[in-house]
Design a protein around this motif. Structure first.
Motif, PDB file in Angstrom:
ATOM      1  N   VAL A   1     -13.383   4.347  -5.978  1.00  0.00           N
ATOM      2  CA  VAL A   1     -13.697   5.044  -7.230  1.00  0.00           C
ATOM      3  C   VAL A   1     -12.813   4.576  -8.380  1.00  0.00           C
ATOM      4  N   ASN A   2     -11.512   4.507  -8.158  1.00  0.00           N
ATOM      5  CA  ASN A   2     -10.596   4.187  -9.255  1.00  0.00           C
ATOM      6  C   ASN A   2     -10.846   2.808  -9.874  1.00  0.00           C
ATOM      7  N   PRO A   3     -11.038   1.732  -9.088  1.00  0.00           N
ATOM      8  CA  PRO A   3     -11.305   0.430  -9.716  1.00  0.00           C
ATOM      9  C   PRO A   3     -12.565   0.428 -10.581  1.00  0.00           C
ATOM     10  N   ASN A   4     -13.594   1.165 -10.154  1.00  0.00           N
ATOM     11  CA  ASN A   4     -14.816   1.241 -10.960  1.00  0.00           C
ATOM     12  C   ASN A   4     -14.548   1.896 -12.308  1.00  0.00           C
TER      13      ASN A   4
ATOM     14  N   LEU B   1      -7.496  12.277 -14.308  1.00  0.00           N
ATOM     15  CA  LEU B   1      -6.584  11.543 -15.181  1.00  0.00           C
ATOM     16  C   LEU B   1      -7.074  10.115 -15.403  1.00  0.00           C
ATOM     17  N   ASN B   2      -7.688   9.521 -14.365  1.00  0.00           N
ATOM     18  CA  ASN B   2      -8.220   8.169 -14.548  1.00  0.00           C
ATOM     19  C   ASN B   2      -9.427   8.177 -15.491  1.00  0.00           C
ATOM     20  N   ALA B   3     -10.228   9.250 -15.412  1.00  0.00           N
ATOM     21  CA  ALA B   3     -11.365   9.369 -16.329  1.00  0.00           C
ATOM     22  C   ALA B   3     -10.885   9.588 -17.765  1.00  0.00           C
ATOM     23  N   PHE B   4      -9.869  10.418 -17.931  1.00  0.00           N
ATOM     24  CA  PHE B   4      -9.278  10.634 -19.257  1.00  0.00           C
ATOM     25  C   PHE B   4      -8.744   9.321 -19.803  1.00  0.00           C
ATOM     26  N   PHE B   5      -8.077   8.544 -18.967  1.00  0.00           N
ATOM     27  CA  PHE B   5      -7.526   7.242 -19.341  1.00  0.00           C
ATOM     28  C   PHE B   5      -8.618   6.334 -19.916  1.00  0.00           C
ATOM     29  N   THR B   6      -9.725   6.208 -19.163  1.00  0.00           N
ATOM     30  CA  THR B   6     -10.764   5.251 -19.539  1.00  0.00           C
ATOM     31  C   THR B   6     -11.686   5.753 -20.635  1.00  0.00           C
ATOM     32  N   TYR B   7     -12.200   6.966 -20.477  1.00  0.00           N
ATOM     33  CA  TYR B   7     -13.281   7.409 -21.359  1.00  0.00           C
ATOM     34  C   TYR B   7     -12.808   8.130 -22.622  1.00  0.00           C
TER      35      TYR B   7
ATOM     36  N   ALA C   1      -2.782   2.480 -23.275  1.00  0.00           N
ATOM     37  CA  ALA C   1      -3.016   3.642 -22.420  1.00  0.00           C
ATOM     38  C   ALA C   1      -2.058   3.636 -21.229  1.00  0.00           C
ATOM     39  N   LEU C   2      -1.816   2.452 -20.653  1.00  0.00           N
ATOM     40  CA  LEU C   2      -0.837   2.348 -19.560  1.00  0.00           C
ATOM     41  C   LEU C   2       0.569   2.679 -20.067  1.00  0.00           C
ATOM     42  N   GLY C   3       0.842   2.305 -21.308  1.00  0.00           N
ATOM     43  CA  GLY C   3       2.131   2.656 -21.905  1.00  0.00           C
ATOM     44  C   GLY C   3       2.308   4.165 -21.990  1.00  0.00           C
ATOM     45  N   ALA C   4       1.218   4.875 -22.332  1.00  0.00           N
ATOM     46  CA  ALA C   4       1.272   6.340 -22.395  1.00  0.00           C
ATOM     47  C   ALA C   4       1.504   6.928 -21.006  1.00  0.00           C
ATOM     48  N   VAL C   5       0.897   6.321 -19.996  1.00  0.00           N
ATOM     49  CA  VAL C   5       1.119   6.768 -18.614  1.00  0.00           C
ATOM     50  C   VAL C   5       2.585   6.582 -18.234  1.00  0.00           C
TER      51      VAL C   5
ATOM     52  N   VAL D   1      -2.117   1.332 -13.087  1.00  0.00           N
ATOM     53  CA  VAL D   1      -3.036   2.430 -12.788  1.00  0.00           C
ATOM     54  C   VAL D   1      -2.631   3.684 -13.564  1.00  0.00           C
ATOM     55  N   PRO D   2      -3.548   4.655 -13.701  1.00  0.00           N
ATOM     56  CA  PRO D   2      -3.234   5.947 -14.328  1.00  0.00           C
ATOM     57  C   PRO D   2      -2.210   6.704 -13.486  1.00  0.00           C
ATOM     58  N   PRO D   3      -1.777   7.892 -13.937  1.00  0.00           N
ATOM     59  CA  PRO D   3      -0.743   8.634 -13.201  1.00  0.00           C
ATOM     60  C   PRO D   3      -1.023   8.782 -11.714  1.00  0.00           C
ATOM     61  N   VAL D   4      -0.042   8.412 -10.902  1.00  0.00           N
ATOM     62  CA  VAL D   4      -0.119   8.595  -9.457  1.00  0.00           C
ATOM     63  C   VAL D   4       0.366  10.002  -9.151  1.00  0.00           C
TER      64      VAL D   4
END
Length: 449
Positions: A55-58, A101-107, A120-124, A317-320
């Protein structure tokens, strides 16, 4: 005296059976477990959360990140988080990039706000560092206690609604409409139909407590798509793709922008409250709560979680975060960090299955997104619905996340509503100093940005 002899004999038999470096490292006998039990528990946890590998890579690919690099980054970040949790905190908890969180990151951050994925990765990364600072100080407890319970549950539910909307949109179950903004898509098309089948399959299997329900459903729907000629077979195993496109690609300087404050806070708050809830729940199930109410190594578990988010941003990646699916491993007998270490090792092994991950279609992962969204909505049951000054801000928070297509804006509007209602109804004592400050920041954001 005679009644005590059987106990003494029983206790004397256990140390030789559980000796060795694993016993010394994880204190297996102290927690009433064995190596075999921990390994089975680790496998159980891995299977219940392995869907994140697909899911996450998609989702990351939709942000412009190389799919292969995102796949490897997901596996590495999850493995590092699990190993850190197991070896440092000795907790049976699996970690991976957080859903929602990954959806928030991307969309939202990339798609709606227009930032590139490096920023966005910098914000993470910044939110992870702040989480670490808060964990190392007493500020974390103060902040956790200062945010109203109703808003905490609403944030989780809102992220769930947001995630569900994205899943429905990705599957084509809902589509845009000039007249009504959104409408039902065509269920005659194979994509929306298979996504709906995936969601319903997960729900039914989960109800019957089928082992690995989400993973089984994703694979089954993928095979159905393959049979219909919608999925191309690219093999199962290969050398892991290069991590170079995402390794240390974060843009920290770009985060120092006023408009990014709400983004960093959204990552921080949702991650912090989600982690606290997950760890508390797992601690209860794993018997880590002492007689006096203290939770064994809780501080270390929080540090491991926050550090994992920082490492995750470094690999891309977004927050782990800690996964609630860890409860499955605990139910299978997992009691120590050996369970988490097992999960981490399995994530490392998963890096060699990149072709299989690349085969998983968007409609298969969309079904999983919709199901996870439904689970996240459960937090709304804990809101005091009879108290309007609590329930209304909670509703605003949860509803405005999907309607504005932004977790950050939903949180901001919810917090402002809470402060205004409490202040306007003579309940100023229920407004903490931090809430006043956050409310002012959010109002300034809407006025000047």
């Amino acid at each position: 005296m005679e009644s005590r002899k059987p106990e003494a004999q029983t206790l004397d038999l256990s140390p030789p059976l559980r000796s060795g470096w694993l016993e010394r490292l994880f204190k297996l006998s102290l927690h009433g477990t064995t190596v075999k039990t921990e390994l089975i528990a680790g496998l159980t946890t891995f299977i219940t959360m392995a869907y994140i590998i697909f899911v996450n890579p998609n989702i990351m690919a939709d942000a412009g990140i190389d799919h292969g690099a995102a796949f490897v980054a997901t596996c590495i970040a999850a493995a590092l988080g699990c190993l850190l949790m197991g070896l440092y905190a000795n907790w049976p908890v699996g970690l991976a990039p957080g859903m929602g969180l990954n959806a928030f990151f991307t969309y939202t951050v990339v798609g709606t706000m227009g930032y590139n994925w490096e920023t966005a990765l910098g914000a993470v990364f910044i939110s992870g560092v702040l989480f670490m600072i808060l964990t190392l100080s007493r500020v974390r407890e103060w902040l956790l206690n200062s945010i109203p319970v109703s808003l905490r549950f609403a944030m989780g539910a809102g992220v769930g609604l947001f995630l569900g909307l994205i899943g429905l949109k990705t599957a084509g179950i809902i589509v845009d409409s000039p007249a009504t903004l959104i409408k039902l898509g065509s269920l005659r098309e194979p994509g929306p139909l298979l996504a709906a089948v995936c969601f319903l399959m997960i729900a039914v299997l989960s109800y019957h407590r089928v082992f690995g329900a989400i993973l089984i459903s994703i694979i089954a729907v993928t095979l159905a798509g393959w049979g219909l000629g919608l999925v191309q077979y690219n093999g199962i195993m290969s050398t892991p793709p290069s991590l170079a496109p995402t390794w240390m690609a974060m843009d920290v300087v770009g985060v120092f922008n006023v408009s990014m404050i709400s983004v960093v806070l959204a990552f921080l708050f949702v991650h912090m409250f989600d982690t606290a809830g997950t760890l508390m729940g797992v601690a209860q199930r794993a018997g880590l709560v002492k007689a006096d109410g203290r939770i064994e190594n809780l501080s270390r578990a929080l540090k491991a979680d926050s550090a994992s988010s920082v490492f995750g941003a470094m690999v891309g990646v977004p927050p782990v975060t800690s996964y609630v699916e860890s409860a499955a491993g605990v139910a299978a007998g997992g009691r120590t960090g050996l369970t988490a270490v097992t999960v981490g090792v399995l994530f490392i092994a998963a890096m060699f299955f990149a072709p299989l991950a690349g085969m998983i279609p968007a409609y298969a992962t969309a079904g999983a997104l919709i199901y996870v969204a439904m689970l996240m909505m459960g937090g709304m049951a804990h809101i005091e619905w009879d108290e309007a000054t609590d329930s209304i801000p909670a509703i605003v928070t949860a509803i405005m996340m999907p309607l504005t297509f932004s977790v950050a804006d939903g949180i901001a509007l919810g917090f402002i509503t809470y402060v205004v209602l409490k202040a306007g109804t003579g309940k100023r004592k229920e407004i903490s100093v931090s809430l006043w400050v956050l409310c002012a920041i959010f109002i300034a954001k809407f006025i000047f940005l």
